[in-house]
Write an enzyme that holds these catalytic residues in place. Structure first.
Site, PDB file in Angstrom:
ATOM      1  CG  ASP A  66      -0.555   0.174   2.487  1.00  0.00           C
ATOM      2  OD1 ASP A  66       0.636   0.458   2.677  1.00  0.00           O
ATOM      3  OD2 ASP A  66      -1.363   0.052   3.416  1.00  0.00           O
ATOM      4  CB  ILE A  67       0.037   4.648  -1.205  1.00  0.00           C
ATOM      5  CG1 ILE A  67      -0.251   4.125  -2.621  1.00  0.00           C
ATOM      6  CG2 ILE A  67       0.715   6.008  -1.271  1.00  0.00           C
ATOM      7  CD1 ILE A  67      -1.225   4.973  -3.413  1.00  0.00           C
ATOM      8  CD  GLU A 109      -4.384   3.310   1.882  1.00  0.00           C
ATOM      9  OE1 GLU A 109      -3.898   3.201   3.012  1.00  0.00           O
ATOM     10  OE2 GLU A 109      -5.600   3.463   1.692  1.00  0.00           O
TER      11      GLU A 109
END
Length: 195
Positions: A66-67, A109
């Site tokens: 994920d970001i 995300e």
């Protein structure tokens, strides 16, 4: 002849219905924003790929990432830029991974990749880590260009491989990948951790 015209008309109508059905199916299993597979389809495919890998005695690997600091990113730049970041990341993901790999937006995300076994290459943990590291570097090196500035995006990645162990099912495999993803976050983000 009139007969040929009627036959062609019937074939054209059936083809149009088949094409429409294929488009509807594609819309049903892909995320509208990133054009990656959706969470539910990802679960379905992971289960099927694990069954196939077990049948042919192959290793299957899962990458979850994920970001980093995405909430701050959204709070600072707004949700439209956040959406642009998700689209940007999905393009990098598609250009980095093989066509045979299954790419999904897991949620928010968070993204997932099923590395489908290749009969010619064994998926060792080192090879899979190298693939994940290449993805991480590509994301870090490719800025999201806005009108006023270039935004750097980084990701934390968790990697796990499954060798056919009976005690590990689809949900356990996902949990393992998620656990090492969060270990990557705890260890400073913008890194790859392997189970």
């Amino acid at each position: 002849s009139e007969y040929d015209r009627r036959v062609l008309s019937i074939l054209a109508n059936q083809s149009a219905v088949a094409i429409q059905n294929a488009k509807l199916y594609e819309y049903a299993v892909t995320d509208g924003l990133t054009e990656l597979y959706i969470h539910k389809y990802f679960h379905h495919r992971l289960e099927k790929e694990m069954e196939k890998a077990k049948r042919f005695d192959r290793t299957i690997s899962l990458i979850m990432f994920d970001i980093d600091h995405f909430k701050n990113f959204n709070d600072t730049y707004g949700h439209q830029v956040g959406d642009a970041a998700l689209v940007h990341l999905s393009k990098i993901l598609k250009s980095t991974m093989r066509l045979t790999d299954i790419l999904a937006r897991y949620g928010g995300e968070e993204f997932a990749v099923i590395l489908v076994p290749d009969p010619k290459t064994e998926q060792t943990s080192d090879i899979v880590k190298d693939i994940a590291e290449r993805l991480r570097k590509n994301i870090e090196a490719t800025s999201l260009n806005l009108k006023s500035e270039k935004l750097k995006i980084t990701v934390s990645i968790g990697v796990v491989s499954w060798y056919g162990e009976k005690r590990i099912d689809k949900d356990k495999l996902i949990k393992m990948a998620d656990d090492v993803l969060y270990r990557a976050k705890r260890e400073g983000r913008n890194r790859v951790c392997v189970w």
